[in-house]
Scaffold this active site. Sequence first.
Site, PDB file in Angstrom:
ATOM      1  CG  ASN A 172     -76.520 -46.125   3.020  1.00  0.00           C
ATOM      2  OD1 ASN A 172     -76.419 -46.097   4.239  1.00  0.00           O
ATOM      3  ND2 ASN A 172     -77.660 -46.377   2.405  1.00  0.00           N
ATOM      4  CD  GLU A 232     -89.902 -42.187  -1.126  1.00  0.00           C
ATOM      5  OE1 GLU A 232     -89.040 -43.074  -0.949  1.00  0.00           O
ATOM      6  OE2 GLU A 232     -90.357 -41.881  -2.228  1.00  0.00           O
ATOM      7  NE  ARG A 260     -86.201 -45.398 -13.817  1.00  0.00           N
ATOM      8  CZ  ARG A 260     -86.742 -44.930 -12.695  1.00  0.00           C
ATOM      9  NH1 ARG A 260     -86.834 -43.638 -12.477  1.00  0.00           N
ATOM     10  NH2 ARG A 260     -87.209 -45.755 -11.796  1.00  0.00           N
ATOM     11  NE  ARG A 311     -75.096 -51.904  -1.406  1.00  0.00           N
ATOM     12  CZ  ARG A 311     -76.263 -52.287  -0.907  1.00  0.00           C
ATOM     13  NH1 ARG A 311     -76.372 -52.521   0.371  1.00  0.00           N
ATOM     14  NH2 ARG A 311     -77.317 -52.427  -1.673  1.00  0.00           N
ATOM     15  CB  VAL A 370     -76.667 -43.674  -3.931  1.00  0.00           C
ATOM     16  CG1 VAL A 370     -75.278 -43.138  -4.242  1.00  0.00           C
ATOM     17  CG2 VAL A 370     -76.952 -44.940  -4.735  1.00  0.00           C
ATOM     18  N   GLY A 371     -77.407 -41.718  -1.635  1.00  0.00           N
ATOM     19  CA  GLY A 371     -77.174 -40.427  -0.977  1.00  0.00           C
ATOM     20  C   GLY A 371     -76.911 -40.571   0.515  1.00  0.00           C
ATOM     21  NE  ARG A 403     -93.981 -43.755  -4.549  1.00  0.00           N
ATOM     22  CZ  ARG A 403     -93.093 -44.338  -5.346  1.00  0.00           C
ATOM     23  NH1 ARG A 403     -92.973 -45.653  -5.349  1.00  0.00           N
ATOM     24  NH2 ARG A 403     -92.338 -43.617  -6.127  1.00  0.00           N
ATOM     25  CG  HIS A 448     -84.703 -39.461  -3.830  1.00  0.00           C
ATOM     26  ND1 HIS A 448     -85.541 -39.707  -2.761  1.00  0.00           N
ATOM     27  CD2 HIS A 448     -84.625 -40.637  -4.509  1.00  0.00           C
ATOM     28  CE1 HIS A 448     -85.944 -40.961  -2.789  1.00  0.00           C
ATOM     29  NE2 HIS A 448     -85.405 -41.556  -3.845  1.00  0.00           N
ATOM     30  CG  LEU A 449     -78.216 -39.027  -5.112  1.00  0.00           C
ATOM     31  CD1 LEU A 449     -76.719 -38.860  -4.911  1.00  0.00           C
ATOM     32  CD2 LEU A 449     -78.628 -38.523  -6.488  1.00  0.00           C
ATOM     33  CG  ASN A 481     -82.147 -49.123  -8.450  1.00  0.00           C
ATOM     34  OD1 ASN A 481     -81.224 -48.854  -9.238  1.00  0.00           O
ATOM     35  ND2 ASN A 481     -82.563 -50.339  -8.240  1.00  0.00           N
ATOM     36  N   GLY A 482     -83.744 -45.192  -8.523  1.00  0.00           N
ATOM     37  CA  GLY A 482     -84.160 -44.011  -9.273  1.00  0.00           C
ATOM     38  C   GLY A 482     -83.504 -42.818  -8.609  1.00  0.00           C
ATOM     39  CG  HIS A 502     -87.886 -39.749  -6.392  1.00  0.00           C
ATOM     40  ND1 HIS A 502     -86.749 -39.647  -7.180  1.00  0.00           N
ATOM     41  CD2 HIS A 502     -88.179 -41.062  -6.325  1.00  0.00           C
ATOM     42  CE1 HIS A 502     -86.377 -40.855  -7.557  1.00  0.00           C
ATOM     43  NE2 HIS A 502     -87.229 -41.733  -7.058  1.00  0.00           N
ATOM     44  CG  ASN A 506     -94.548 -47.772  -2.646  1.00  0.00           C
ATOM     45  OD1 ASN A 506     -94.957 -47.794  -3.812  1.00  0.00           O
ATOM     46  ND2 ASN A 506     -93.357 -47.305  -2.314  1.00  0.00           N
TER      47      ASN A 506
HETATM   48  P1  ADP Z   1     -85.133 -47.383  -4.471  1.00  0.00           P
HETATM   49  O1  ADP Z   1     -85.028 -46.344  -5.525  1.00  0.00           O
HETATM   50  O2  ADP Z   1     -85.211 -48.774  -4.993  1.00  0.00           O
HETATM   51  O3  ADP Z   1     -86.120 -47.059  -3.361  1.00  0.00           O
HETATM   52  P2  ADP Z   1     -83.014 -46.988  -2.490  1.00  0.00           P
HETATM   53  O4  ADP Z   1     -83.215 -45.567  -2.103  1.00  0.00           O
HETATM   54  O5  ADP Z   1     -83.305 -48.031  -1.477  1.00  0.00           O
HETATM   55  O6  ADP Z   1     -83.703 -47.341  -3.847  1.00  0.00           O
HETATM   56  O7  ADP Z   1     -81.504 -47.151  -2.987  1.00  0.00           O
HETATM   57  C1  ADP Z   1     -81.046 -48.362  -3.463  1.00  0.00           C
HETATM   58  C2  ADP Z   1     -79.618 -48.202  -3.932  1.00  0.00           C
HETATM   59  O8  ADP Z   1     -78.835 -47.628  -2.887  1.00  0.00           O
HETATM   60  C3  ADP Z   1     -78.918 -49.486  -4.263  1.00  0.00           C
HETATM   61  O9  ADP Z   1     -79.142 -49.852  -5.602  1.00  0.00           O
HETATM   62  C4  ADP Z   1     -77.453 -49.152  -4.031  1.00  0.00           C
HETATM   63  O10 ADP Z   1     -76.898 -48.645  -5.233  1.00  0.00           O
HETATM   64  C5  ADP Z   1     -77.485 -48.010  -3.052  1.00  0.00           C
HETATM   65  N1  ADP Z   1     -76.923 -48.354  -1.743  1.00  0.00           N
HETATM   66  C6  ADP Z   1     -77.530 -48.953  -0.699  1.00  0.00           C
HETATM   67  N2  ADP Z   1     -76.665 -49.088   0.334  1.00  0.00           N
HETATM   68  C7  ADP Z   1     -75.496 -48.558  -0.063  1.00  0.00           C
HETATM   69  C8  ADP Z   1     -74.206 -48.393   0.538  1.00  0.00           C
HETATM   70  N3  ADP Z   1     -73.953 -48.800   1.778  1.00  0.00           N
HETATM   71  N4  ADP Z   1     -73.247 -47.802  -0.195  1.00  0.00           N
HETATM   72  C9  ADP Z   1     -73.485 -47.376  -1.449  1.00  0.00           C
HETATM   73  N5  ADP Z   1     -74.662 -47.505  -2.074  1.00  0.00           N
HETATM   74  C10 ADP Z   1     -75.657 -48.085  -1.387  1.00  0.00           C
END
Ligand code: ADP
Length: 402
Positions: free
Chosen positions: A337, A387, A244, A287, A334-335, A94, A211-212, A214-215, A183, A10
């Site tokens: 965790n 992915e 964004r 977080r 985010v989704g 990817r 899908h939550l 960073n993007g 995504h 990737n």
């Molecule tokens: P990317 O889009 O970079 O692949 P990820 O899917 O790994 O991103 O998500 C990264 C984001 O997930 C972090 O910026 C953070 O906001 C969020 N995150 C990771 N762990 C937690 C957690 N335990 N609680 C809340 N948010 C989290």
Amino acid sequence: MTPTRVLVLNSGSSSVKYQLIDMADRSRLAVGLAERIGEETSALHHEPLAGGGGKRERHGRLADHDAALEAIAEELAADGMGLDSPELAVIGHRVVHGGLKLTVPTLVDDAVLKEIERLIPVAPLHNPANVTGIRTAQRLRPDLPQVAVFDTAFHSAMPEHAARYAIDVETADAHRVRRYGFHGTSHAYVSRKAAELLGKDPSEVNLIVLHLGNGASASAVRGGRCEDTSMGLTPLEGLVMGTRSGDIDPAVVFHLGRVAGMSMDEVDELLNKRSGLLGLCGDNDMRQIRRRMAEGDAAARLAFDIYIHRLKKYIGAYYAVLGTVDAVVFTAGVGENSAPVREAAVAGLEELGLAVDGELNAAGGKEARLISPSYARVKVAVVPTDEELEIAEQSYALVASR
Ligand code: ADP
């Protein structure tokens, strides 16, 4: 011996993430990340997962993607899993933008590489790195099949009424302006896993997938096919993201040009890199935002509320697009965790049949799981995305079918 290993690459603008996966049992043999490529502070984090060796780090400049991939190949070779291994079946890449023509996993040849390059104007940050990654991998193992798996592919099934912007058709077509969505590999994988969790075939379920990371992006999936998705020509449209803006009145761009004297590039940078949660409160990690909220920080609270408000709008919109919904599915950083995000996103939607069970939601875990109470008409699920595994599956299936 039939080779069963897939190296998934990737390649981002300044990083390469990789995983070596054995499709015989879907186990990870090694994972890693080369980051800050091109800078003095480049680093390579390598972790062999088979054989028990620990994590290794390399520091020092990796001049370009070529150098990064060579360093990755050396690390893998040191573990006896080098690119020359006869067990390697395929390298899966990817690729962010496949446009209208590249809509399925594709064996890379010169024509395919040319098409990925031709799409650079609509994916200026991603496709160049993807092309470099493929070329370097080809150079290191010219005899090995290279498969491109496109982020846009899953969304290519979107009906025309969802894919078109309501602008002059000739202008749009001349410049390939339409909604492609991103995504897609994650939305496809998560949709399939969610159907499994519901004990149904993907063709039998309607899902709203969120899908939550960073993007962030939402999609409406009917019977395994994408009906609409929140990202558009680029990954800027839709939900509020880490940096964004997501949806915005396009006239904001003209306004900032005329009134603030900002250039196109400056507005581009503002909306992609200095907006979203970061622009609203100075933090883009959920977080940290939750920690600040707990201390009564008003800017963090407002950023969270804006994030949730946009999510709710998309849940409502996609509910209407689908007519009936079997499950709302949360995935990515985010989704997967953030229980508070999941709870807030569906709060007040009981009339739509949606509810979250407090205990199930708070429980956490790495497995796909339901977090709605048993009485809920529409299930709410958490499904960890993968992915890399999906890219490996698709790449391997393609070479195995040859
Ligand atoms: P990317 O889009 O970079 O692949 P990820 O899917 O790994 O991103 O998500 C990264 C984001 O997930 C972090 O910026 C953070 O906001 C969020 N995150 C990771 N762990 C937690 C957690 N335990 N609680 C809340 N948010 C989290």
